[in-house]
Design an enzyme around this catalytic site. Structure first.
Site, PDB file in Angstrom:
ATOM      1  N   HIS A  40       0.816  -1.222   0.000  1.00 34.56           N
ATOM      2  CA  HIS A  40       0.000   0.000   0.000  1.00 34.56           C
ATOM      3  C   HIS A  40       0.854   1.278   0.000  1.00 34.56           C
ATOM      4  CE1 HIS A  40      -2.683   2.923   2.354  1.00 34.56           C
ATOM      5  NE2 HIS A  40      -3.108   2.902   1.100  1.00 34.56           N
ATOM      6  N   HIS A  64      -7.835   8.281  -3.219  1.00 39.67           N
ATOM      7  CA  HIS A  64      -8.378   6.996  -3.665  1.00 39.67           C
ATOM      8  C   HIS A  64      -9.472   7.113  -4.734  1.00 39.67           C
ATOM      9  CE1 HIS A  64      -6.600   6.160   0.318  1.00 39.67           C
ATOM     10  NE2 HIS A  64      -6.144   5.102  -0.321  1.00 39.67           N
ATOM     11  N   ARG A 137     -11.531  25.548   0.382  1.00 39.84           N
ATOM     12  CA  ARG A 137     -10.540  24.512   0.144  1.00 39.84           C
ATOM     13  C   ARG A 137     -10.265  23.799   1.468  1.00 39.84           C
ATOM     14  NH1 ARG A 137      -8.172  20.482  -0.476  1.00 39.84           N
ATOM     15  NH2 ARG A 137      -6.437  20.097  -1.875  1.00 39.84           N
ATOM     16  N   CYS A 184      -5.447  29.818  -3.840  1.00 39.28           N
ATOM     17  CA  CYS A 184      -4.927  28.466  -3.661  1.00 39.28           C
ATOM     18  C   CYS A 184      -3.771  28.255  -4.637  1.00 39.28           C
ATOM     19  CB  CYS A 184      -6.028  27.447  -3.932  1.00 39.28           C
ATOM     20  SG  CYS A 184      -5.492  25.772  -3.622  1.00 39.28           S
ATOM     21  N   TYR A 320       2.510  21.314  -1.999  1.00 39.06           N
ATOM     22  CA  TYR A 320       2.648  22.768  -2.133  1.00 39.06           C
ATOM     23  C   TYR A 320       4.098  23.205  -2.327  1.00 39.06           C
ATOM     24  CZ  TYR A 320      -2.206  22.661  -0.752  1.00 39.06           C
ATOM     25  OH  TYR A 320      -3.538  22.379  -0.703  1.00 39.06           O
TER      26      TYR A 320
HETATM   27  C1  HEM Z   1      -2.498   6.212  -1.110  1.00 37.95           C
HETATM   28  C2  HEM Z   1      -4.700   2.114  -2.444  1.00 37.95           C
HETATM   29  C3  HEM Z   1      -6.855   1.826   1.907  1.00 37.95           C
HETATM   30  C4  HEM Z   1      -4.530   5.834   3.300  1.00 37.95           C
HETATM   31  C5  HEM Z   1      -2.938   5.124  -1.848  1.00 37.95           C
HETATM   32  C6  HEM Z   1      -2.591   4.877  -3.231  1.00 37.95           C
HETATM   33  C7  HEM Z   1      -3.190   3.745  -3.604  1.00 37.95           C
HETATM   34  C8  HEM Z   1      -3.930   3.242  -2.467  1.00 37.95           C
HETATM   35  C9  HEM Z   1      -3.103   3.053  -4.971  1.00 37.95           C
HETATM   36  C10 HEM Z   1      -1.715   5.779  -4.105  1.00 37.95           C
HETATM   37  C11 HEM Z   1      -2.633   6.640  -4.914  1.00 37.95           C
HETATM   38  C12 HEM Z   1      -1.921   7.634  -5.785  1.00 37.95           C
HETATM   39  O1  HEM Z   1      -1.026   8.347  -5.279  1.00 37.95           O
HETATM   40  O2  HEM Z   1      -2.276   7.719  -6.977  1.00 37.95           O
HETATM   41  C13 HEM Z   1      -5.473   1.687  -1.396  1.00 37.95           C
HETATM   42  C14 HEM Z   1      -6.304   0.504  -1.422  1.00 37.95           C
HETATM   43  C15 HEM Z   1      -6.888   0.431  -0.180  1.00 37.95           C
HETATM   44  C16 HEM Z   1      -6.449   1.554   0.595  1.00 37.95           C
HETATM   45  C17 HEM Z   1      -6.471  -0.428  -2.613  1.00 37.95           C
HETATM   46  C18 HEM Z   1      -7.824  -0.608   0.351  1.00 37.95           C
HETATM   47  C19 HEM Z   1      -7.814  -1.875  -0.016  1.00 37.95           C
HETATM   48  C20 HEM Z   1      -6.434   2.905   2.649  1.00 37.95           C
HETATM   49  C21 HEM Z   1      -6.873   3.194   3.976  1.00 37.95           C
HETATM   50  C22 HEM Z   1      -6.213   4.346   4.355  1.00 37.95           C
HETATM   51  C23 HEM Z   1      -5.368   4.753   3.286  1.00 37.95           C
HETATM   52  C24 HEM Z   1      -7.883   2.377   4.762  1.00 37.95           C
HETATM   53  C25 HEM Z   1      -6.285   5.130   5.655  1.00 37.95           C
HETATM   54  C26 HEM Z   1      -6.702   4.680   6.797  1.00 37.95           C
HETATM   55  C27 HEM Z   1      -3.774   6.286   2.227  1.00 37.95           C
HETATM   56  C28 HEM Z   1      -2.983   7.481   2.251  1.00 37.95           C
HETATM   57  C29 HEM Z   1      -2.403   7.588   0.967  1.00 37.95           C
HETATM   58  C30 HEM Z   1      -2.857   6.448   0.197  1.00 37.95           C
HETATM   59  C31 HEM Z   1      -2.799   8.446   3.412  1.00 37.95           C
HETATM   60  C32 HEM Z   1      -1.504   8.721   0.463  1.00 37.95           C
HETATM   61  C33 HEM Z   1      -0.064   8.408   0.629  1.00 37.95           C
HETATM   62  C34 HEM Z   1       0.758   9.595   0.149  1.00 37.95           C
HETATM   63  O3  HEM Z   1       0.524  10.076  -0.976  1.00 37.95           O
HETATM   64  O4  HEM Z   1       1.605  10.022   0.902  1.00 37.95           O
HETATM   65  N1  HEM Z   1      -3.760   4.127  -1.409  1.00 37.95           N
HETATM   66  N2  HEM Z   1      -5.597   2.300  -0.166  1.00 37.95           N
HETATM   67  N3  HEM Z   1      -5.528   3.858   2.256  1.00 37.95           N
HETATM   68  N4  HEM Z   1      -3.671   5.676   1.005  1.00 37.95           N
HETATM   69 FE1  HEM Z   1      -4.629   3.981   0.408  1.00 37.95          FE
HETATM   70  N1  MTE Z   2      -6.532  25.123   7.267  1.00 34.56           N
HETATM   71  C1  MTE Z   2      -6.966  23.963   7.774  1.00 34.56           C
HETATM   72  N2  MTE Z   2      -7.014  23.824   9.112  1.00 34.56           N
HETATM   73  N3  MTE Z   2      -7.347  22.930   6.975  1.00 34.56           N
HETATM   74  C2  MTE Z   2      -7.292  23.032   5.608  1.00 34.56           C
HETATM   75  O1  MTE Z   2      -7.659  22.067   4.892  1.00 34.56           O
HETATM   76  N4  MTE Z   2      -6.678  24.443   3.674  1.00 34.56           N
HETATM   77  C3  MTE Z   2      -5.686  25.458   3.283  1.00 34.56           C
HETATM   78  C4  MTE Z   2      -5.896  26.745   4.053  1.00 34.56           C
HETATM   79  N5  MTE Z   2      -6.037  26.481   5.461  1.00 34.56           N
HETATM   80  C5  MTE Z   2      -6.812  24.244   5.035  1.00 34.56           C
HETATM   81  C6  MTE Z   2      -6.461  25.294   5.923  1.00 34.56           C
HETATM   82  C7  MTE Z   2      -5.680  25.775   1.871  1.00 34.56           C
HETATM   83  S1  MTE Z   2      -4.818  24.723   0.845  1.00 34.56           S
HETATM   84  C8  MTE Z   2      -6.231  26.936   1.380  1.00 34.56           C
HETATM   85  S2  MTE Z   2      -6.084  27.349  -0.265  1.00 34.56           S
HETATM   86  C9  MTE Z   2      -6.977  27.848   2.251  1.00 34.56           C
HETATM   87  O2  MTE Z   2      -7.066  27.369   3.577  1.00 34.56           O
HETATM   88  C10 MTE Z   2      -8.377  28.042   1.717  1.00 34.56           C
HETATM   89  O3  MTE Z   2      -9.100  28.886   2.551  1.00 34.56           O
HETATM   90  P1  MTE Z   2     -10.662  29.069   2.332  1.00 34.56           P
HETATM   91  O4  MTE Z   2     -11.323  27.721   2.380  1.00 34.56           O
HETATM   92  O5  MTE Z   2     -11.101  29.997   3.403  1.00 34.56           O
HETATM   93  O6  MTE Z   2     -10.806  29.685   0.957  1.00 34.56           O
END
Ligand code: HEM
Ligand code: MTE
Length: 475
Positions: A40, A64, A137, A184, A320
C-alpha cells in the site's frame, strides 16, 4: 458476480489483523486485502480499516478517488455483503456528515472533503467576495468548535506555553482589519492539466477570492506571549483542529520574519467581511497571511509553535512545492524544493466566459478580470489582447470602491488585495472568432509566462500563464 459467497458484517469483522487476514468492505463487496497491506502506497494506515468499511477512510483520503485504485481493489474481491447489511454499511458513520451547508451556486470540485469555487462569471462582480461564494478549500472534515471552550495554545517561547480563550483574543489585543486576497496554489490547475495530466483537484480560474478580515495581529500576540526580537526562532507553525482518522491535524508554517513584521499584517482573524468567520473558513479563528499562498492561512487554529523548524506536516513538507516540468513522480524529491510562500503574479479573464458567444451589436466588447501578485507586490498594469497576443491594449485597473476608476494605492509592499480590471474595445466588423488574452505586471516588473508548458509541474501548482479565452462573435 453472483458466484461469490455472501458474508455478514460479523464474519468480515473477524478478519481484522494480518494474522487473521485483513478483510474490508466497499460498496457491498467484501475484499481480502491481506497481501496488499505491504504494497500500500499509504503505508500501515490501511490496517485501520481492517474488518470494516473503506468508505469513511476514502472519504478522508481523496487520493483513492481514481480508477487505478478501484482496479487494484477489484483484484482482491472474495464475496458480497447481504443486501440488508449493505444498506447498513452505506449509512456507516460519515466523517463529513457534520459539514456545514453550502450555496448551490458553487462549482464543486470535491464533496468530501469539500472543495469549491464560485462561478467565474460572478467572481469579479464585487470587489469583496461574499463569504458564501468565497472559494472553499478543505483537506478534511470541518470541525465543530465550541467558542466557549475554544483555546488557542502558543508554544515554544522561553516564557512557557500560553493559552488564550476567544474572549482573550478579542479583548486583550487591538482589532486590526485587512483586506486580503487568498489564492490556492492550485488555482487554474485545469489549464495545466490540459498540457499534461497532473495530480490534484481540477480548479478553474476562481480558486481565488477577496475578503476583509479582522482580528488580532499575530505579532502583538507573540510579543505578549514573550517573543523577543533577535532570538533563534525561524518559523511560526500553525495547527488546525481538523484531523483525519488517525488524529493527524492540518498544519503549515510561515517564516518568523513575515509573522513579526510590522508591515506583514498577519492576523489571527475572527471576522470575515464584518461577521464571525463562517465554519468553512475557520470558525472561530484562522490565520490570515496576506500575500502568501492559501495553504499557510490555517483555519480552525488550535496551536501556534514558534520554532527553529518549519511545520513537519505533510502539507508543508510533501505538498505545495514547485518542480521542473521534467520532474515526475519517480524522480521528485520534496526535500529539494522550498515550500511555496509568496505566490507569483497572476491574472485571469472572468468575462466573457470561455467558449461563449458574444453579440457585437454595439460594435464593442467589454472584457473583465482580476489581477494579483504575492508578497504585497502591487499589480501596476494589465495588458489585454483580442488577437491571441499579437497586439495589446492596457486595461483600466478598478478600485476598492464600486465605480471608482483607480484604487488609492496601498502602502508600499502591502498590496494584499487583488485589482479588478476592465477594458472596452471596438470589435472589427469582420471578426468571428476571438482569442482574448490577459497578462499582469507587478511593481517588480514580474510578468506571467506566455504558455503553461514551461511552468508545468506534476502537482499542477503555480499555474499562472497568460489566460486565454476563446469566444465566438455574433453580429
Ligand atoms: C495512497 C490504495 C486503503 C490511506 C494510496 C494509493 C493507492 C492506495 C493506490 C496511491 C494513490 C496515488 O497516489 O495515486 C489503497 C487501497 C486500499 C487503501 C487499494 C484498500 C484496499 C487505505 C486506507 C487508508 C489509506 C484504509 C487510511 C486509513 C492512504 C494514504 C495515501 C494512500 C494516506 C496517500 C499516501 C501519500 O501520498 O503520501 N492508497 N488504499 N488507504 N492511502 Fe490507500
Ligand atoms: N486550514 C486547515 N485547518 N485545513 C485546511 O484544509 N486548507 C488550506 C488553508 N487552510 C486548510 C487550511 C488551503 S490549501 C487553502 S487554499 C486555504 O485554507 C483556503 O481557505 P478558504 O477555504 O477559506 O478559501
Amino acid at each position: 458476480s453472483p458466484s461469490l459467497p455472501v458474508y455478514t458484517q460479523e464474519e468480515v469483522a473477524k478478519h481484522c489483523s494480518l494474522a487473521e487476514g485483513v478483510w474490508v468492505t466497499y460498496k457491498g463487496g467484501v475484499y481480502d486485502i491481506t497481501e496488499f497491506v505491504a504494497l500500500h502506497p499509504g503505508g500501515e494506515k490501511i490496517l485501520l480499516a481492517a474488518g470494516g468499511a473503506l468508505e469513511p477512510f476514502w472519504a478522508l483520503y481523496a487520493v483513492h478517488n481514481q480508477g487505478h485504485v478501484l482496479e487494484i481493489l477489484s483484484e482482491y474481491k472474495v464475496g458480497e455483503l447481504s443486501p440488508e447489511e449493505r444498506e447498513q454499511a452505506d449509512s456507516a458513520t460519515d466523517p463529513y456528515a457534520d459539514d456545514p451547508p453550502r450555496h448551490p451556486a458553487l462549482r464543486v470540485n470535491s464533496q468530501k472533503p469539500f472543495n469549491a469555487e464560485p462561478p467565474s462569471e460572478i467572481l469579479t462582480d464585487t470587489y469583496i467576495t461574499p463569504s458564501a461564494f468565497f472559494f472553499k478549500r478543505n483537506h478534511l472534515p470541518v470541525p465543530r468548535v465550541d467558542p466557549g471552550t475554544y483555546r488557542l495554545e502558543i508554544q515554544g517561547l522561553p516564557k512557557g506555553p500560553v493559552s488564550l480563550s476567544l474572549a482573550d483574543l478579542k479583548s486583550n489585543f487591538p482589532k486590526h482589519t485587512v483586506t486580503a486576497t487568498l489564492q490556492c496554489a492550485g488555482n487554474r490547475r485545469l489549464e495545466m492539466n490540459q498540457v499534461k495530466q497532473v495530480k490534484g483537484l481540477n480548479w478553474g480560474i476562481a480558486a481565488i477570492s477577496n475578503a476583509t478580515w479582522a482580528g488580532a495581529r499575530l505579532r502583538d500576540v507573540l510579543l505578549e506571549a514573550g517573543y523577543k526580537p533577535g532570538s533563534k526562532f525561524q518559523h511560526v507553525q500553525f495547527e488546525g483542529l481538523d484531523h483525519d482518522v488517525t488524529g493527524t491535524t492540518y498544519g503549515a508554517s510561515i517564516p518568523i520574519r513575515k509573522a513579526m513584521s510590522e508591515e506583514g499584517d498577519v492576523l489571527l482573524a475572527y471576522e470575515m467581511n464584518g461577521e464571525e468567520l463562517p465554519r468553512d473558513h475557520g470558525y472561530p479563528v484562522r490565520v490570515v497571511v496576506p500575500g502568501t499562498v492559501g495553504a499557510r492561512n490555517v483555519k480552525w487554529l488550535a496551536k501556534i509553535v514558534v520554532s527553529e523548524e518549519e511545520s513537519s506536516s505533510h502539507w508543508q513538507q510533501n505538498d505545495y512545492k514547485g518542480f521542473s516540468p521534467g520532474t515526475d513522480w519517480d524522480t521528485v524529491d520534496y526535500k529539494s524544493a522550498p515550500a511555496i510562500q509568496e505566490l507569483p503574479v497572476q491574472s485571469a479573464i472572468t468575462q466573457p466566459a470561455q467558449g461563449s458567444t458574444v453579440s457585437c451589436s454595439k460594435g464593442e466588447l467589454t472584457v473583465k478580470g482580476y489581477a494579483w501578485s504575492g508578497g504585497g507586490r502591487e499589480v501596476i498594469r494589465v495588458d489585454v489582447s483580442l488577437d491571441g497576443g499579437k497586439t495589446w491594449n492596457v486595461a483600466t485597473l478598478g478600485g476598492a470602491e464600486e465605480g471608482q476608476e483607480a484604487a488609492t494605492s496601498p502602502p508600499p509592499g502591502r498590496a494584499w488585495a487583488w485589482k479588478l480590471w476592465e477594458l472596452t474595445v471596438p470589435l472589427p466588423a469582420e471578426t468571428q472568432e476571438l482569442e482574448i488574452v490577459c497578462k499582469a505586471v507587478d511593481n517588480s516588473y514580474n510578468v506571467q509566462p506566455d504558455t503553461m508548458a514551461p511552468v508545468w509541474n506534476l502537482r499542477g501548482v503555480l499555474s499562472n500563464a497568460w489566460h486565454r479565452v476563446k469566444v465566438t462573435v455574433r453580429k
